[in-house]
Design a protein around this motif. Structure first.
Motif, mmCIF file in Angstrom:
data_model
loop_
_atom_site.group_PDB
_atom_site.id
_atom_site.type_symbol
_atom_site.label_atom_id
_atom_site.label_comp_id
_atom_site.label_asym_id
_atom_site.label_seq_id
_atom_site.Cartn_x
_atom_site.Cartn_y
_atom_site.Cartn_z
ATOM 1 N N PHE A 116 1.037 -1.036 -0.058
ATOM 2 C CA PHE A 116 0.018 0.040 0.200
ATOM 3 C C PHE A 116 0.797 1.448 -0.058
ATOM 4 O O PHE A 116 0.476 2.179 -0.881
ATOM 5 C CB PHE A 116 -1.043 -0.261 1.153
ATOM 6 C CG PHE A 116 -2.143 1.064 1.395
ATOM 7 C CD1 PHE A 116 -2.872 1.241 0.750
ATOM 8 C CD2 PHE A 116 -1.505 1.884 2.378
ATOM 9 C CE1 PHE A 116 -3.787 2.598 0.807
ATOM 10 C CE2 PHE A 116 -2.279 3.185 2.739
ATOM 11 C CZ PHE A 116 -3.527 3.361 1.730
ATOM 12 N N ASP A 150 2.638 1.647 -3.298
ATOM 13 C CA ASP A 150 1.859 2.312 -4.304
ATOM 14 C C ASP A 150 1.706 3.820 -4.265
ATOM 15 O O ASP A 150 1.963 4.521 -5.459
ATOM 16 C CB ASP A 150 0.561 1.670 -4.169
ATOM 17 C CG ASP A 150 0.405 0.238 -4.875
ATOM 18 O OD1 ASP A 150 1.335 -0.201 -5.338
ATOM 19 O OD2 ASP A 150 -0.456 -0.434 -4.347
ATOM 20 N N TYR A 151 1.773 4.345 -2.830
ATOM 21 C CA TYR A 151 1.424 5.531 -2.896
ATOM 22 C C TYR A 151 2.825 6.572 -3.153
ATOM 23 O O TYR A 151 2.880 7.574 -3.478
ATOM 24 C CB TYR A 151 0.915 6.048 -1.561
ATOM 25 C CG TYR A 151 -0.815 6.087 -1.560
ATOM 26 C CD1 TYR A 151 -1.362 4.759 -1.290
ATOM 27 C CD2 TYR A 151 -1.430 7.145 -1.799
ATOM 28 C CE1 TYR A 151 -2.621 4.889 -1.494
ATOM 29 C CE2 TYR A 151 -2.737 7.288 -1.831
ATOM 30 C CZ TYR A 151 -3.478 5.974 -1.835
ATOM 31 O OH TYR A 151 -4.779 5.802 -1.744
ATOM 32 N N ASP A 207 -5.776 12.027 -2.435
ATOM 33 C CA ASP A 207 -4.877 10.877 -2.238
ATOM 34 C C ASP A 207 -4.348 10.960 -0.885
ATOM 35 O O ASP A 207 -4.210 9.753 -0.377
ATOM 36 C CB ASP A 207 -3.723 11.152 -3.271
ATOM 37 C CG ASP A 207 -4.344 10.848 -4.923
ATOM 38 O OD1 ASP A 207 -5.046 10.112 -4.981
ATOM 39 O OD2 ASP A 207 -3.610 11.243 -5.627
ATOM 40 N N ASP A 228 -7.042 9.496 1.359
ATOM 41 C CA ASP A 228 -6.921 7.946 1.280
ATOM 42 C C ASP A 228 -5.891 7.335 1.955
ATOM 43 O O ASP A 228 -5.777 6.246 2.531
ATOM 44 C CB ASP A 228 -7.027 7.734 -0.084
ATOM 45 C CG ASP A 228 -8.454 7.967 -0.688
ATOM 46 O OD1 ASP A 228 -9.324 8.183 0.010
ATOM 47 O OD2 ASP A 228 -8.454 8.124 -2.209
ATOM 48 N N GLY A 283 -6.123 4.677 4.853
ATOM 49 C CA GLY A 283 -5.782 3.339 4.658
ATOM 50 C C GLY A 283 -6.981 2.395 4.441
ATOM 51 O O GLY A 283 -6.821 1.263 4.486
ATOM 52 N N GLU A 284 -8.134 3.011 4.085
ATOM 53 C CA GLU A 284 -9.452 2.039 3.797
ATOM 54 C C GLU A 284 -9.201 0.916 2.774
ATOM 55 O O GLU A 284 -9.646 -0.286 2.965
ATOM 56 C CB GLU A 284 -10.659 3.107 3.252
ATOM 57 C CG GLU A 284 -10.905 4.038 4.310
ATOM 58 C CD GLU A 284 -11.642 3.291 5.307
ATOM 59 O OE1 GLU A 284 -11.554 4.241 6.561
ATOM 60 O OE2 GLU A 284 -12.134 2.266 5.432
ATOM 61 N N GLY A 285 -8.431 1.177 1.814
ATOM 62 C CA GLY A 285 -8.441 0.156 0.761
ATOM 63 C C GLY A 285 -7.512 -1.087 1.257
ATOM 64 O O GLY A 285 -7.875 -2.350 0.906
ATOM 65 N N VAL A 286 -6.648 -0.899 2.067
ATOM 66 C CA VAL A 286 -5.818 -2.089 2.487
ATOM 67 C C VAL A 286 -6.561 -2.763 3.572
ATOM 68 O O VAL A 286 -6.362 -4.093 3.811
ATOM 69 C CB VAL A 286 -4.229 -1.596 3.061
ATOM 70 C CG1 VAL A 286 -4.488 -0.588 4.466
ATOM 71 C CG2 VAL A 286 -3.568 -2.865 3.413
ATOM 72 N N LYS A 287 -7.410 -2.283 4.424
ATOM 73 C CA LYS A 287 -8.236 -3.041 5.363
ATOM 74 C C LYS A 287 -9.185 -3.829 4.795
ATOM 75 O O LYS A 287 -9.572 -5.209 5.096
ATOM 76 C CB LYS A 287 -9.067 -2.082 5.983
ATOM 77 C CG LYS A 287 -8.165 -1.201 7.330
ATOM 78 C CD LYS A 287 -9.103 -0.569 8.104
ATOM 79 C CE LYS A 287 -9.734 0.731 7.677
ATOM 80 N NZ LYS A 287 -10.378 1.741 8.584
ATOM 81 N N ASP A 288 -9.784 -3.724 3.520
ATOM 82 C CA ASP A 288 -10.630 -4.448 2.860
ATOM 83 C C ASP A 288 -9.827 -5.556 2.395
ATOM 84 O O ASP A 288 -10.487 -6.959 2.239
ATOM 85 C CB ASP A 288 -11.442 -3.574 1.698
ATOM 86 C CG ASP A 288 -12.265 -2.675 2.327
ATOM 87 O OD1 ASP A 288 -12.516 -1.648 1.631
ATOM 88 O OD2 ASP A 288 -12.913 -2.780 3.273
ATOM 89 N N LYS A 289 -8.745 -5.402 1.818
ATOM 90 C CA LYS A 289 -8.072 -6.451 1.400
ATOM 91 C C LYS A 289 -7.530 -7.696 2.328
ATOM 92 O O LYS A 289 -7.351 -8.651 2.198
ATOM 93 C CB LYS A 289 -6.534 -6.082 0.558
ATOM 94 C CG LYS A 289 -6.671 -5.254 -0.774
ATOM 95 C CD LYS A 289 -5.305 -4.796 -1.212
ATOM 96 C CE LYS A 289 -5.739 -4.304 -2.672
ATOM 97 N NZ LYS A 289 -4.483 -3.591 -3.076
#
Length: 342
Positions: free
Chosen positions: A299, A302-303, A317, A320, A324-330
């Protein structure tokens, strides 16, 4: 001239001339024969006021001297306290007072800025109302300062070095500043706390006015005393930054934020190594930490790549990245698999 007689414990007032419109207008309405007595009462009450730390206690102690007029004033004051501390009204009342203060401040400074409440108006982020007040510098709708008012003791500082993106989402000073900028497309953001309703984690860092590099300003006001001077300082600093900020090829401040997050996650990997060396039975915790760290490193990379390619991150950006919302879902399906294996 004021003289004190220590033996008789008396005060002599001679040849005193006061130029004050409030005092003059008050005594102009008092009958001539009552002015001496009224002056003594005013001095007595004023001395008591200076001796008291809290207005409410002062009003209670002097209610007999002032009579029904003061009792009415005390009731109004206590009612305002009740509204401010115990109901949701405190937020809207505080925001209205702050807008009024700012607009008066702009007039005093002879600048063309304007402050407006955003109310229920959403911003650039879907269903998001963060950023209670918008200040347009010189009336320019593209040159804005966003102000978020947080009269809530549950709000922590929330610096990125200590944030765990896997915990339940909650508002912090950091998140609200970043979110205000992203939601209101402002150049700089300010978060305002009241001295009577603020968490100690914030007071340890900010006594009056604070600046979080590349994030925004923190201002501590005292609304019960009508003291918004710290907000005025924070605003004028933010205004200078907003007007004079220049675009650079590489935003070193944002880079520092990303690097701090990477350092935090590297420290977590070191902690994992200690877990492995110390106790093999902690496999479940170790696997979870490893999977978390691997996801976080991907994560972060990427940033970092996006930042190095573009030279900066947009405010959306940056928000986000902070949340860190995206990494929690993964991580959720990986956690389920680990639980089934152990």
């Amino acid at each position: 001239m004021i003289k004190l007689n220590q033996q008789s414990k008396t005060i002599d007032l001679k040849e005193i001339s006061i130029t004050n419109s409030i005092i003059f207008n008050f005594f102009d309405k008092v009958p001539t024969n009552d002015r001496d007595e009224t002056l003594l009462r005013a001095l007595y009450i004023g001395v008591l006021a200076l001796m008291e730390d809290r207005i409410s206690a002062f009003l209670s102690k002097t209610s007999n001297e002032l009579g029904t007029e003061l009792e009415s004033l005390k009731i109004l004051f206590d009612l305002k306290q009740e509204l401010f501390y115990k109901t949701a009204v405190k937020g809207s009342l505080a925001e209205e007072d702050i807008v009024e203060f700012l607009n008066n401040h702009f007039k005093d400074k002879k600048i063309l800025d304007t402050a407006h409440l955003t109310g229920n108006e959403t911003g650039n982020l879907p269903r998001n109302k963060t950023g209670d007040i918008i200040c347009r510098i010189n009336g320019d709708s593209d040159l804005k300062i966003a102000i978020e008012c947080k009269f809530d003791k549950s709000i922590k500082l929330g610096n990125i070095e200590s944030k765990d993106v896997f915990t339940r989402k909650y508002d912090t000073a950091w998140s609200q500043l970043i979110e205000s900028d992203a939601n209101r497309a402002s150049k700089v953001s300010i978060i305002v706390f009241d001295i009577s309703i603020v968490d100690n984690s914030i007071l340890k860092i900010v006594e009056n006015v604070g600046f979080i590099q590349s994030i925004g300003f923190v201002a501590i006001i005292d609304s019960q005393k009508g003291d918004y001077s710290n907000l005025a300082i924070a605003y004028m600093l933010a205004r200078d930054i907003a007007i004079n900020a220049k675009n650079v090829d590489l935003d070193k401040d944002v880079l520092a934020i990303i690097v701090n997050r990477i350092i935090k996650d590297i420290n977590e990997i070191t902690n994992i190594k200690r877990l492995v060396e110390g106790n093999i039975e902690n496999n479940k915790a170790i696997l979870k930490q490893l999977e978390k760290s691997i996801l976080l490193m991907e994560f972060n990379q990427d940033y970092l790549s996006k930042f190095l390619n573009d030279g900066t991150l947009t405010k959306k950006d940056l928000l986000d990245f902070y949340m860190g919302e995206g990494v929690k879902d993964k991580y959720k399906p990986i956690e389920k698999e680990i639980n089934e294996l152990i």
